[in-house]
Design an enzyme around this catalytic site. Structure first.
Site, short mmCIF file in Angstrom:
data_model
loop_
_atom_site.label_atom_id
_atom_site.label_comp_id
_atom_site.label_asym_id
_atom_site.label_seq_id
_atom_site.Cartn_x
_atom_site.Cartn_y
_atom_site.Cartn_z
N HIS A 317 1.16 -1.03 0.05
CA HIS A 317 0.11 0.07 -0.10
C HIS A 317 1.02 1.23 -0.09
O HIS A 317 1.90 1.22 0.60
CB HIS A 317 -0.87 0.01 1.33
N ASP A 375 -7.88 -5.62 0.26
CA ASP A 375 -8.31 -6.56 -0.55
C ASP A 375 -7.95 -8.07 -0.19
O ASP A 375 -8.35 -9.04 -1.19
CB ASP A 375 -7.89 -6.13 -2.01
N1 ACO Z 1 3.89 -7.69 -4.83
C1 ACO Z 1 5.43 -7.67 -4.93
N2 ACO Z 1 6.13 -6.66 -4.72
C2 ACO Z 1 5.57 -5.57 -4.59
C3 ACO Z 1 4.27 -5.34 -4.40
C4 ACO Z 1 3.40 -6.54 -4.22
N3 ACO Z 1 2.10 -6.56 -4.11
N4 ACO Z 1 3.85 -4.08 -3.83
C5 ACO Z 1 4.82 -3.26 -3.85
N5 ACO Z 1 5.83 -4.17 -4.08
C6 ACO Z 1 7.50 -3.65 -4.15
C7 ACO Z 1 7.64 -3.16 -5.57
O1 ACO Z 1 8.11 -3.86 -6.54
C8 ACO Z 1 8.67 -2.14 -5.05
O2 ACO Z 1 9.92 -2.91 -5.23
P1 ACO Z 1 11.31 -1.93 -5.61
O3 ACO Z 1 11.62 -0.92 -4.72
O4 ACO Z 1 12.51 -3.26 -5.44
O5 ACO Z 1 11.07 -1.68 -7.12
C9 ACO Z 1 8.28 -1.67 -3.71
O6 ACO Z 1 7.47 -2.98 -3.39
C10 ACO Z 1 7.52 -0.60 -3.93
O7 ACO Z 1 6.18 -0.66 -4.59
P2 ACO Z 1 5.73 0.67 -5.25
O8 ACO Z 1 5.05 0.05 -6.75
O9 ACO Z 1 6.56 1.67 -5.60
O10 ACO Z 1 4.62 0.92 -4.40
P3 ACO Z 1 3.40 1.98 -4.73
O11 ACO Z 1 3.02 2.70 -3.56
O12 ACO Z 1 3.60 2.56 -5.88
O13 ACO Z 1 2.18 0.95 -5.04
C11 ACO Z 1 0.37 -0.72 -4.83
C12 ACO Z 1 1.10 0.60 -4.11
C13 ACO Z 1 -0.16 -0.23 -6.06
C14 ACO Z 1 -0.85 -0.97 -3.70
C15 ACO Z 1 1.22 -1.77 -4.75
O14 ACO Z 1 1.58 -2.40 -3.45
C16 ACO Z 1 0.72 -3.07 -5.49
O15 ACO Z 1 0.67 -3.13 -6.60
N6 ACO Z 1 -0.12 -3.96 -4.79
C17 ACO Z 1 -0.67 -5.19 -5.34
C18 ACO Z 1 -2.22 -4.70 -5.72
C19 ACO Z 1 -3.20 -4.34 -4.76
O16 ACO Z 1 -3.36 -5.27 -3.77
N7 ACO Z 1 -3.79 -3.36 -4.68
C20 ACO Z 1 -4.74 -2.65 -3.94
C21 ACO Z 1 -4.12 -1.66 -2.84
S1 ACO Z 1 -5.52 -1.36 -1.61
C22 ACO Z 1 -6.77 -0.38 -2.64
O17 ACO Z 1 -6.15 0.30 -3.49
C23 ACO Z 1 -7.91 -0.47 -2.25
#
Ligand code: ACO
Length: 428
Positions: A317, A375
């Site tokens: 998140h 979720d």
């Molecule tokens: N699985 C694996 N790695 C992840 C995940 C994940 N679910 N989420 C983040 N990371 C990693 C990224 O690869 C990144 O790694 P790095 O630093 O080595 O490149 C690091 O964690 C930071 O991730 P970002 O994408 O920069 O985080 P951001 O804040 O932009 O994205 C998000 C947040 C979109 C929720 C992301 O965590 C994600 O895609 N999660 C999966 C989808 C999900 O569950 N979405 C629902 C969120 S709750 C809602 O909106 C209601």
């Protein structure tokens, strides 16, 4: 003590500029960069708005480090334990919880009475092909609501704002039920206002066109009180969440002066994406793909592989760097429902718990502060409530509706300027 300002120095010109710090009641302060360009001739660059506050708000507060979520200053754990979703709607849109059980019942009843749709609107659903995703049908139908309720809100007329919000909150369960039934070729079932707001939604999903709940080959369709209570809590947990992508979309679109329902329709589309509310649907697909708790380790290795864009859905998140408090409540709710005899998909539940156990001990997830989000467990509960997977994100829409309405009201009342960010030009 120094002034509440920050000084920005341009090292290439040696010029310094002072900016005010904006005070808040909780959380980090903000630098007032509204006049940054005017004063300095340069923009701030923050793609994804990770460090940018786009508005001032009194609706919900998130402490991502400590895993706290408040609606109007009240922790969600207290709200979900003591109040109904329709009470939460009142809290979010008017700022007040009902005084007593009579007022609470009146709010629910008023919403039920507003739950019917104009017959003309119902025809819209017939235009969509079988198998269309209910989110697509839903955003179109919500946009079309502005053709039936043409009155724009008078900026100083509180009653008009409240009616706009109540109408939207009341009609969204009917729109979701009709979106779904039309998407699978079933005839619509009209609202039964002798049932509570939440029970009526389950009724519209499950009943036969003659308005009766019957036993079918698929099993029992009677509505269990436990199911109503569980869905009520799920709605409450989704009711508002600061300036997430869909709420920001709603505010941005509303800032142009468009009809509030058109702005909310845009928010529904923003929520649909798998990085946002659409993740609940993807979590279930992922659990099905893993198929067995013994495959979790292999699956986690794939998630960590930098050459594979694959992500663990329902994890991570932007704001929470701790366990999402909504996921904690949902995990407890799942276990509680199972104990009380609601049939769970035990295989999915075991896989999800194994994922959590493995991930929370793994360096990759620890370093990046990746925890289960709202979720992760919601789909397992919704499946136990016999909700089809394509309705998971529309259920999120029903829950989020009071939040979006409250945010539209707050945004318009604040007199906010049209949203108009700048760009760093890199073209010819
Ligand atoms: N699985 C694996 N790695 C992840 C995940 C994940 N679910 N989420 C983040 N990371 C990693 C990224 O690869 C990144 O790694 P790095 O630093 O080595 O490149 C690091 O964690 C930071 O991730 P970002 O994408 O920069 O985080 P951001 O804040 O932009 O994205 C998000 C947040 C979109 C929720 C992301 O965590 C994600 O895609 N999660 C999966 C989808 C999900 O569950 N979405 C629902 C969120 S709750 C809602 O909106 C209601």
């Amino acid at each position: 003590m120094g002034k509440n300002t920050v000084t920005l120095t341009n090292n290439s010109t040696n010029e310094s500029f002072e900016f005010d710090l904006i005070e808040c009641t909780r959380g980090p302060k903000a630098i007032d960069f509204g006049k940054l360009f005017e004063k300095t001739g340069i923009f701030s660059y923050d793609p994804g708005y990770a460090s940018t506050a786009g508005c001032k708000s009194t609706i919900s507060y998130i402490d991502g480090k400590n895993g706290v979520l408040l609606y109007r200053g009240i922790p969600i754990q207290d709200l979900v334990a003591k109040y109904k979703f329709t009470d939460i709607c009142s809290l979010l849109i008017s700022g007040e919880l009902p005084k007593d059980s009579t007022e609470s019942a009146e709010i629910d009843l008023e919403l039920r009475h507003l739950s019917f749709l104009h017959e003309g609107l119902i025809n819209i659903f017939k235009a969509f092909p079988d198998g269309a995703h209910p989110m697509a049908n839903l955003s179109s139908a919500v946009g079309a609501l502005s053709t039936f309720y043409k009155d724009y809100m008078e900026i100083d007329n509180d009653d008009e704002y409240q009616m706009m919000a109540k109408r939207m909150i009341a009609k969204i369960p009917t729109l979701v039920a009709f979106s779904y039934r039309n998407s699978i070729g079933y005839p619509n079932v009209y609202p039964d206002i002798s049932r509570s707001y939440v029970e009526n939604f389950l009724f519209m999903l499950r009943a036969f066109p003659d308005g009766k709940l019957k036993r079918t080959l698929q099993g029992e369709v009677e509505i269990d009180k436990l199911e109503v209570e569980a869905l009520d809590k799920i709605f409450t947990l989704h009711a508002d969440h600061g300036q997430n992508a869909s709420t920001t979309t709603v505010r941005n679109v509303a800032s142009t002066g468009v009809h509030p329902y058109a702005a909310i329709s845009a928010g529904i589309n923003a929520l649909w994406g798998p990085s946002h509310g659409g993740a609940n649907e993807k979590v279930l697909a992922q659990l099905a793909e893993i198929d067995d708790a013994k495959n979790v380790d292999k699956f986690i290795a794939r998630v960590k592989d930098k050459n594979d864009p694959f992500r663990l859905m329902g994890f991570g998140h932007r704001v929470y760097k701790n366990y999402d408090p909504r996921a904690k409540v949902l995990k407890g709710l799942k276990d509680d429902l199972a104990k009380k005899g609601i049939k769970m998909n035990n295989k999915f539940s075991d896989i999800a718990e194994k994922i959590e156990e493995v991930a929370l001990k793994d360096e990759y997830f620890i370093e990046r502060n990746l925890y289960p989000n709202v979720d992760f467990y919601s789909g397992i509960i919704l499946t136990a409530l016999k909700i089809p997977v394509s309705l998971f994100t529309p259920i999120f829409v029903i829950g989020r509706m009071p939040g979006w309405c409250a945010q539209v009201i707050e945004h318009i009342k604040s007199g906010a300027r049209i949203t108009r960010p700048r760009q760093v030009y890199e073209g010819k």
